[in-house]
Design an enzyme around this catalytic site. Structure first.
Site, PDB file in Angstrom:
ATOM      1  N   GLY A  68       0.810  -1.213   0.000  1.00 55.78           N
ATOM      2  CA  GLY A  68       0.000   0.000   0.000  1.00 55.78           C
ATOM      3  C   GLY A  68       0.841   1.259   0.000  1.00 55.78           C
ATOM      4  N   CYS A  69       2.155   1.094  -0.073  1.00 57.35           N
ATOM      5  CA  CYS A  69       3.058   2.238  -0.125  1.00 57.35           C
ATOM      6  C   CYS A  69       3.697   2.293  -1.501  1.00 57.35           C
ATOM      7  CB  CYS A  69       4.173   2.111   0.912  1.00 57.35           C
ATOM      8  SG  CYS A  69       3.565   2.162   2.590  1.00 57.35           S
ATOM      9  N   GLN A  70       3.821   3.504  -2.033  1.00 53.84           N
ATOM     10  CA  GLN A  70       4.502   3.670  -3.314  1.00 53.84           C
ATOM     11  C   GLN A  70       6.000   3.424  -3.126  1.00 53.84           C
ATOM     12  OE1 GLN A  70       4.210   7.612  -4.959  1.00 53.84           O
ATOM     13  NE2 GLN A  70       4.412   6.854  -7.035  1.00 53.84           N
ATOM     14  N   SER A  71       6.551   3.917  -2.017  1.00 56.49           N
ATOM     15  CA  SER A  71       7.955   3.685  -1.701  1.00 56.49           C
ATOM     16  C   SER A  71       8.111   2.274  -1.136  1.00 56.49           C
ATOM     17  CB  SER A  71       8.429   4.664  -0.629  1.00 56.49           C
ATOM     18  OG  SER A  71       7.980   5.953  -0.891  1.00 56.49           O
TER      19      SER A  71
END
Length: 147
Positions: free
Chosen positions: A59-62
């Protein structure tokens, strides 16, 4: 067990107050972003063997890795990102929640996010990532509470 710089305050509520006071000191958001980056650099490095898919926060782009340890009495979270701003967001969340009991974690809403105006200044992808991080912490605390 890896050492952790958290908790820095005696309670989650005190940590949230301290965060709000620190951010109030800065006049504008460029200064606040710089402070977030500086906080991110304070996170202890994660051992490379912990940076595996099983420890990745989805759920994190990074890239974000998080490893919980402990029990209902005290849960410690070790986490880091490949993005310095995201690492700063992790630092704030761990300052509030890491090193606390499962009950205290579940009883603490992340008011600091609104108090410092963070929600208005994060991109949608960073907001989603922060929400994923907070959900992971809450979920871990729920799993450790006695049934």
């Amino acid at each position: 067990m890896m050492s952790s710089p958290f908790p820095t305050e005696a309670t989650a509520a005190e940590a949230q107050r301290a965060i709000a006071e620190e951010f109030a000191f800065f006049g504008d958001w460029s200064e606040r972003y710089q402070y977030l980056i500086d906080l991110g650099k304070r996170l202890p490095a994660l051992p490379d063997e912990w940076k595996i898919e099983a420890n990745r926060l989805l759920g994190c782009q990074s890239m974000v890795w998080i490893v919980p340890e402990g029990d209902a009495g005290k849960l410690v979270f070790h986490a880091i990102s490949d993005s310095t701003i995201v690492s700063g967001l992790i630092y704030l969340a761990l300052r509030v929640y890491s090193g606390r009991s499962a009950a205290e974690i579940l009883a603490t809403t992340p008011d600091y996010i609104a108090d410092i105006g963070l929600a208005k200044h994060l991109s949608p992808t960073r907001s989603n990532g922060l929400a994923s991080l907070l959900q992971f912490i809450q979920h871990t605390a729920r799993q450790h509470l006695p049934a």
